[in-house]
Motif scaffolding. Structure first.
Motif, mmCIF file in Angstrom:
data_model
loop_
_atom_site.group_PDB
_atom_site.id
_atom_site.type_symbol
_atom_site.label_atom_id
_atom_site.label_comp_id
_atom_site.label_asym_id
_atom_site.label_seq_id
_atom_site.Cartn_x
_atom_site.Cartn_y
_atom_site.Cartn_z
ATOM 1 N N PHE A 26 66.782 76.304 20.780
ATOM 2 C CA PHE A 26 66.387 77.451 19.962
ATOM 3 C C PHE A 26 65.553 78.493 20.697
ATOM 4 O O PHE A 26 65.308 79.574 20.164
ATOM 5 N N GLY A 27 65.109 78.174 21.906
ATOM 6 C CA GLY A 27 64.233 79.093 22.624
ATOM 7 C C GLY A 27 62.831 79.005 22.073
ATOM 8 O O GLY A 27 62.468 78.074 21.355
ATOM 9 N N GLY A 28 62.010 79.981 22.436
ATOM 10 C CA GLY A 28 60.656 80.033 21.906
ATOM 11 C C GLY A 28 59.625 79.423 22.821
ATOM 12 O O GLY A 28 59.897 79.030 23.964
ATOM 13 N N HIS A 29 58.423 79.346 22.304
ATOM 14 C CA HIS A 29 57.267 78.851 23.042
ATOM 15 C C HIS A 29 56.974 77.410 22.636
ATOM 16 O O HIS A 29 56.910 77.096 21.448
ATOM 17 N N LEU A 30 56.791 76.561 23.631
ATOM 18 C CA LEU A 30 56.478 75.151 23.407
ATOM 19 C C LEU A 30 54.983 74.929 23.592
ATOM 20 O O LEU A 30 54.407 75.367 24.587
ATOM 21 N N THR A 31 54.368 74.266 22.629
ATOM 22 C CA THR A 31 52.967 73.869 22.725
ATOM 23 C C THR A 31 52.895 72.361 22.550
ATOM 24 O O THR A 31 53.470 71.825 21.592
ATOM 25 N N THR A 32 52.228 71.677 23.468
ATOM 26 C CA THR A 32 52.013 70.238 23.320
ATOM 27 C C THR A 32 50.563 69.923 23.659
ATOM 28 O O THR A 32 50.029 70.392 24.653
ATOM 29 N N VAL A 33 49.945 69.132 22.816
ATOM 30 C CA VAL A 33 48.574 68.672 23.020
ATOM 31 C C VAL A 33 48.596 67.157 22.853
ATOM 32 O O VAL A 33 49.119 66.649 21.853
ATOM 33 N N THR A 34 48.040 66.449 23.821
ATOM 34 C CA THR A 34 48.040 64.990 23.756
ATOM 35 C C THR A 34 46.760 64.468 23.108
ATOM 36 O O THR A 34 45.768 65.190 22.990
ATOM 37 N N TYR A 35 46.810 63.202 22.727
ATOM 38 C CA TYR A 35 45.599 62.551 22.218
ATOM 39 C C TYR A 35 44.504 62.599 23.277
ATOM 40 O O TYR A 35 43.332 62.792 22.961
ATOM 41 N N GLY A 36 44.890 62.440 24.550
ATOM 42 C CA GLY A 36 43.924 62.514 25.639
ATOM 43 C C GLY A 36 43.273 63.888 25.736
ATOM 44 O O GLY A 36 42.082 63.995 26.029
ATOM 45 N N ASP A 37 44.058 64.941 25.488
ATOM 46 C CA ASP A 37 43.492 66.293 25.496
ATOM 47 C C ASP A 37 42.418 66.443 24.422
ATOM 48 O O ASP A 37 41.511 67.264 24.555
#
Length: 153
Positions: A26-37
């Motif tokens: 789909f395109g777009g911006h990916l944001t990922t935040v881990t539990y460690g973050d």
């Protein structure tokens, strides 16, 4: 008051892979935040899992996901979805629906999303829309892709 809804998917260890795949579709911006973050000690088993993730695209597509902490539940028989005699038969609680304006734009999304998927109904013209298809992707999420059809008053 304006509101919006966003599908939020729950995974058991593959949220990152699913979100990365959806971004390729789909395109777009990916944001990922881990539990460690968020402060979980990095040596704990779930520290690298996703606590918050999303793909947001300018075309209006958006999906959120995270990894449920802890062990995955005991494997239960997966819910299945089939199409028989023009009817959708399912044991699933939800589908994700993506609707576009043209058969070509939706067809292009279908081709990408279908990679590694179980096809329920192949994408193509239907009695109610210029394009319709249904599949369960490689992460176990069932999608309906269709083309907006003009409605008669």
């Amino acid at each position: 008051m304006a509101i919006s809804t966003t599908t939020h998917l729950n995974f058991h260890g593959d949220a990152r892979a699913a979100l990365e795949f959806y971004q390729t579709v789909f395109g777009g911006h990916l944001t990922t935040v881990t539990y460690g973050d968020f402060g979980m000690p990095k040596d704990l088993p779930d520290a690298d899992k996703i606590v918050f993730g999303q793909v947001a695209a300018d075309n209006g597509f958006g999906v959120m996901a995270y990894d449920v902490p802890g062990r995955a539940p005991a494997a239960a028989a997966p819910a299945t979805t089939t199409r028989e005699h023009g009817m959708t038969l399912t044991g699933e609680r939800f589908f994700v629906s993506v609707r576009g304006e043209t058969a070509e734009e939706v067809g292009a999304l279908w081709e990408k999303l279908a990679d590694g998927a179980d096809l329920i109904e192949e994408y193509g013209p239907s009695r109610w829309a210029p394009g319709f298809g249904m599949l369960t992707d490689r992460f176990g999420v069932t999608w309906i892709l269709d083309v907006a059809a003009p409605y008669a008053d």
